[in-house]
Design a protein around this motif. Structure first.
Motif, PDB file in Angstrom:
ATOM      1  N   ARG A 151     -10.636  -9.052  -7.095  1.00  0.00           N
ATOM      2  CA  ARG A 151     -10.841  -8.373  -5.835  1.00  0.00           C
ATOM      3  C   ARG A 151      -9.521  -8.207  -5.072  1.00  0.00           C
ATOM      4  NH1 ARG A 151     -14.923  -9.856  -0.979  1.00  0.00           N
ATOM      5  NH2 ARG A 151     -14.914  -7.759  -0.143  1.00  0.00           N
ATOM      6  N   GLN A 152      -8.682  -9.216  -5.120  1.00  0.00           N
ATOM      7  CA  GLN A 152      -7.387  -9.139  -4.438  1.00  0.00           C
ATOM      8  C   GLN A 152      -6.520  -8.051  -5.059  1.00  0.00           C
ATOM      9  OE1 GLN A 152      -5.201 -12.804  -4.198  1.00  0.00           O
ATOM     10  NE2 GLN A 152      -3.476 -11.851  -3.171  1.00  0.00           N
ATOM     11  N   LYS A 153      -6.558  -7.911  -6.363  1.00  0.00           N
ATOM     12  CA  LYS A 153      -5.788  -6.876  -7.055  1.00  0.00           C
ATOM     13  C   LYS A 153      -6.252  -5.491  -6.619  1.00  0.00           C
ATOM     14  CE  LYS A 153      -2.946  -5.328 -10.174  1.00  0.00           C
ATOM     15  NZ  LYS A 153      -1.542  -5.228  -9.871  1.00  0.00           N
ATOM     16  N   GLU A 154      -7.552  -5.319  -6.476  1.00  0.00           N
ATOM     17  CA  GLU A 154      -8.099  -4.040  -6.032  1.00  0.00           C
ATOM     18  C   GLU A 154      -7.616  -3.709  -4.617  1.00  0.00           C
ATOM     19  OE1 GLU A 154     -12.424  -2.157  -4.852  1.00  0.00           O
ATOM     20  OE2 GLU A 154     -12.347  -3.670  -6.432  1.00  0.00           O
ATOM     21  N   GLN A 155      -7.602  -4.707  -3.742  1.00  0.00           N
ATOM     22  CA  GLN A 155      -7.137  -4.505  -2.372  1.00  0.00           C
ATOM     23  C   GLN A 155      -5.649  -4.151  -2.344  1.00  0.00           C
ATOM     24  OE1 GLN A 155      -9.158  -4.298   0.233  1.00  0.00           O
ATOM     25  NE2 GLN A 155      -7.394  -3.678   1.430  1.00  0.00           N
ATOM     26  N   GLU A 156      -4.859  -4.810  -3.178  1.00  0.00           N
ATOM     27  CA  GLU A 156      -3.427  -4.505  -3.269  1.00  0.00           C
ATOM     28  C   GLU A 156      -3.204  -3.080  -3.751  1.00  0.00           C
ATOM     29  OE1 GLU A 156      -1.563  -7.481  -5.685  1.00  0.00           O
ATOM     30  OE2 GLU A 156      -1.951  -9.081  -4.234  1.00  0.00           O
ATOM     31  N   THR A 157      -3.991  -2.640  -4.716  1.00  0.00           N
ATOM     32  CA  THR A 157      -3.883  -1.277  -5.238  1.00  0.00           C
ATOM     33  C   THR A 157      -4.210  -0.257  -4.157  1.00  0.00           C
ATOM     34  OG1 THR A 157      -4.438  -2.028  -7.464  1.00  0.00           O
ATOM     35  CG2 THR A 157      -4.735   0.312  -7.001  1.00  0.00           C
ATOM     36  N   LYS A 158      -5.257  -0.526  -3.389  1.00  0.00           N
ATOM     37  CA  LYS A 158      -5.622   0.379  -2.295  1.00  0.00           C
ATOM     38  C   LYS A 158      -4.539   0.399  -1.220  1.00  0.00           C
ATOM     39  CE  LYS A 158     -10.635   0.186  -2.704  1.00  0.00           C
ATOM     40  NZ  LYS A 158     -11.901  -0.193  -2.038  1.00  0.00           N
ATOM     41  N   ASN A 159      -3.995  -0.756  -0.905  1.00  0.00           N
ATOM     42  CA  ASN A 159      -2.938  -0.845   0.093  1.00  0.00           C
ATOM     43  C   ASN A 159      -1.698  -0.070  -0.354  1.00  0.00           C
ATOM     44  OD1 ASN A 159      -1.882  -1.817   2.593  1.00  0.00           O
ATOM     45  ND2 ASN A 159      -0.649  -3.275   1.415  1.00  0.00           N
ATOM     46  N   ASP A 160      -1.337  -0.207  -1.618  1.00  0.00           N
ATOM     47  CA  ASP A 160      -0.196   0.541  -2.161  1.00  0.00           C
ATOM     48  C   ASP A 160      -0.429   2.040  -2.073  1.00  0.00           C
ATOM     49  OD1 ASP A 160       1.089  -1.839  -2.738  1.00  0.00           O
ATOM     50  OD2 ASP A 160       0.655  -1.775  -4.897  1.00  0.00           O
ATOM     51  N   ALA A 161      -1.640   2.463  -2.418  1.00  0.00           N
ATOM     52  CA  ALA A 161      -1.972   3.894  -2.353  1.00  0.00           C
ATOM     53  C   ALA A 161      -1.923   4.399  -0.919  1.00  0.00           C
ATOM     54  CB  ALA A 161      -3.358   4.140  -2.957  1.00  0.00           C
ATOM     55  N   LEU A 162      -2.402   3.601   0.004  1.00  0.00           N
ATOM     56  CA  LEU A 162      -2.371   3.980   1.413  1.00  0.00           C
ATOM     57  C   LEU A 162      -0.935   4.113   1.906  1.00  0.00           C
ATOM     58  CD1 LEU A 162      -4.065   4.544   3.922  1.00  0.00           C
ATOM     59  CD2 LEU A 162      -4.032   2.098   4.393  1.00  0.00           C
ATOM     60  N   CYS A 163      -0.083   3.165   1.558  1.00  0.00           N
ATOM     61  CA  CYS A 163       1.328   3.227   1.954  1.00  0.00           C
ATOM     62  C   CYS A 163       2.020   4.454   1.362  1.00  0.00           C
ATOM     63  CB  CYS A 163       2.056   1.948   1.546  1.00  0.00           C
ATOM     64  SG  CYS A 163       1.636   0.525   2.559  1.00  0.00           S
ATOM     65  N   GLU A 164       1.749   4.739   0.103  1.00  0.00           N
ATOM     66  CA  GLU A 164       2.346   5.908  -0.537  1.00  0.00           C
ATOM     67  C   GLU A 164       1.867   7.198   0.111  1.00  0.00           C
ATOM     68  OE1 GLU A 164       2.173   5.994  -4.822  1.00  0.00           O
ATOM     69  OE2 GLU A 164       2.625   3.856  -4.928  1.00  0.00           O
ATOM     70  N   GLY A 165       0.592   7.251   0.465  1.00  0.00           N
ATOM     71  CA  GLY A 165       0.057   8.437   1.125  1.00  0.00           C
ATOM     72  C   GLY A 165       0.676   8.652   2.500  1.00  0.00           C
ATOM     73  N   VAL A 166       0.800   7.591   3.277  1.00  0.00           N
ATOM     74  CA  VAL A 166       1.420   7.690   4.596  1.00  0.00           C
ATOM     75  C   VAL A 166       2.883   8.105   4.454  1.00  0.00           C
ATOM     76  CG1 VAL A 166       2.127   6.382   6.642  1.00  0.00           C
ATOM     77  CG2 VAL A 166      -0.176   6.108   5.715  1.00  0.00           C
ATOM     78  N   GLN A 167       3.566   7.519   3.490  1.00  0.00           N
ATOM     79  CA  GLN A 167       4.966   7.876   3.253  1.00  0.00           C
ATOM     80  C   GLN A 167       5.086   9.365   2.927  1.00  0.00           C
ATOM     81  OE1 GLN A 167       6.984   6.957  -0.474  1.00  0.00           O
ATOM     82  NE2 GLN A 167       8.478   5.782   0.730  1.00  0.00           N
ATOM     83  N   ALA A 168       4.181   9.884   2.115  1.00  0.00           N
ATOM     84  CA  ALA A 168       4.213  11.306   1.757  1.00  0.00           C
ATOM     85  C   ALA A 168       3.969  12.187   2.982  1.00  0.00           C
ATOM     86  CB  ALA A 168       3.166  11.600   0.677  1.00  0.00           C
ATOM     87  N   LEU A 169       3.046  11.791   3.852  1.00  0.00           N
ATOM     88  CA  LEU A 169       2.786  12.558   5.066  1.00  0.00           C
ATOM     89  C   LEU A 169       3.990  12.539   6.011  1.00  0.00           C
ATOM     90  CD1 LEU A 169      -0.889  11.429   5.759  1.00  0.00           C
ATOM     91  CD2 LEU A 169      -0.126  13.700   5.016  1.00  0.00           C
ATOM     92  N   LEU A 170       4.629  11.403   6.141  1.00  0.00           N
ATOM     93  CA  LEU A 170       5.817  11.304   6.982  1.00  0.00           C
ATOM     94  C   LEU A 170       6.952  12.160   6.418  1.00  0.00           C
ATOM     95  CD1 LEU A 170       5.694   7.476   7.722  1.00  0.00           C
ATOM     96  CD2 LEU A 170       5.190   9.319   9.338  1.00  0.00           C
ATOM     97  N   ARG A 171       7.120  12.110   5.093  1.00  0.00           N
ATOM     98  CA  ARG A 171       8.153  12.926   4.447  1.00  0.00           C
ATOM     99  C   ARG A 171       7.894  14.406   4.702  1.00  0.00           C
ATOM    100  NH1 ARG A 171       9.287  15.719  -0.300  1.00  0.00           N
ATOM    101  NH2 ARG A 171      11.349  15.328  -1.182  1.00  0.00           N
ATOM    102  N   ASN A 172       6.629  14.805   4.602  1.00  0.00           N
ATOM    103  CA  ASN A 172       6.258  16.190   4.850  1.00  0.00           C
ATOM    104  C   ASN A 172       6.590  16.597   6.286  1.00  0.00           C
ATOM    105  OD1 ASN A 172       4.961  18.642   3.818  1.00  0.00           O
ATOM    106  ND2 ASN A 172       3.422  18.189   5.366  1.00  0.00           N
ATOM    107  N   SER A 173       6.356  15.707   7.221  1.00  0.00           N
ATOM    108  CA  SER A 173       6.680  15.980   8.620  1.00  0.00           C
ATOM    109  C   SER A 173       8.183  16.186   8.812  1.00  0.00           C
ATOM    110  CB  SER A 173       6.187  14.828   9.498  1.00  0.00           C
ATOM    111  OG  SER A 173       6.537  15.038  10.836  1.00  0.00           O
ATOM    112  N   ILE A 174       8.987  15.377   8.140  1.00  0.00           N
ATOM    113  CA  ILE A 174      10.446  15.511   8.224  1.00  0.00           C
ATOM    114  C   ILE A 174      10.881  16.860   7.651  1.00  0.00           C
ATOM    115  CG2 ILE A 174      12.644  14.603   7.346  1.00  0.00           C
ATOM    116  CD1 ILE A 174      11.250  11.781   7.472  1.00  0.00           C
ATOM    117  N   VAL A 175      10.343  17.210   6.495  1.00  0.00           N
ATOM    118  CA  VAL A 175      10.688  18.484   5.852  1.00  0.00           C
ATOM    119  C   VAL A 175      10.278  19.656   6.740  1.00  0.00           C
ATOM    120  CG1 VAL A 175      10.188  19.991   3.876  1.00  0.00           C
ATOM    121  CG2 VAL A 175      10.631  17.552   3.509  1.00  0.00           C
TER     122      VAL A 175
END
Length: 80
Positions: A1-25
Motif C-alpha cells: 500500500r505504501q508503494k502505491e501511495q508513493e507512485t501516486k505521489n510521484d505522478a502528482l509531482c510530475e503532473g504539477v511540474q509539467a503544468l508549471l513548466r507549461n505556464s513558464i513556456v
C-alpha cells in the motif's frame, strides 16, 4: 500500500511540474510576442518558477524564465 501511495505521489509531482513548466513556456511566448513582460507577470513567473524548481524542474524552462526576467516591463516606443 505504501508503494502505491508513493507512485501516486510521484505522478502528482510530475503532473504539477509539467503544468508549471507549461505556464513558464506560455508566459515566455506571450511576452516574446509583445516584446515586453509586465511587472505583474514577472512576479507571477518568479512564484511559478520557484515551485517548479523545488519539484526539481530545471531544463529549458530555466532559460526561458531568465529571458522573461531580462525583458523590459513596458512596451518600448521608437520615436524614429
Amino acid at each position: 500500500r505504501q508503494k502505491e501511495q508513493e507512485t501516486k505521489n510521484d505522478a502528482l509531482c510530475e503532473g504539477v511540474q509539467a503544468l508549471l513548466r507549461n505556464s513558464i513556456v506560455n508566459t515566455y511566448n506571450r511576452s516574446l510576442d509583445r516584446g515586453y513582460c509586465p511587472i505583474y507577470e514577472k512576479e507571477n513567473i518568479e512564484r511559478v518558477y520557484s515551485a517548479y524548481h523545488l519539484l526539481h524542474g530545471n531544463d529549458i524552462a530555466t532559460g526561458l524564465y531568465n529571458k522573461v526576467l531580462a525583458m523590459p516591463t513596458e512596451r518600448v516606443i521608437d520615436d524614429a
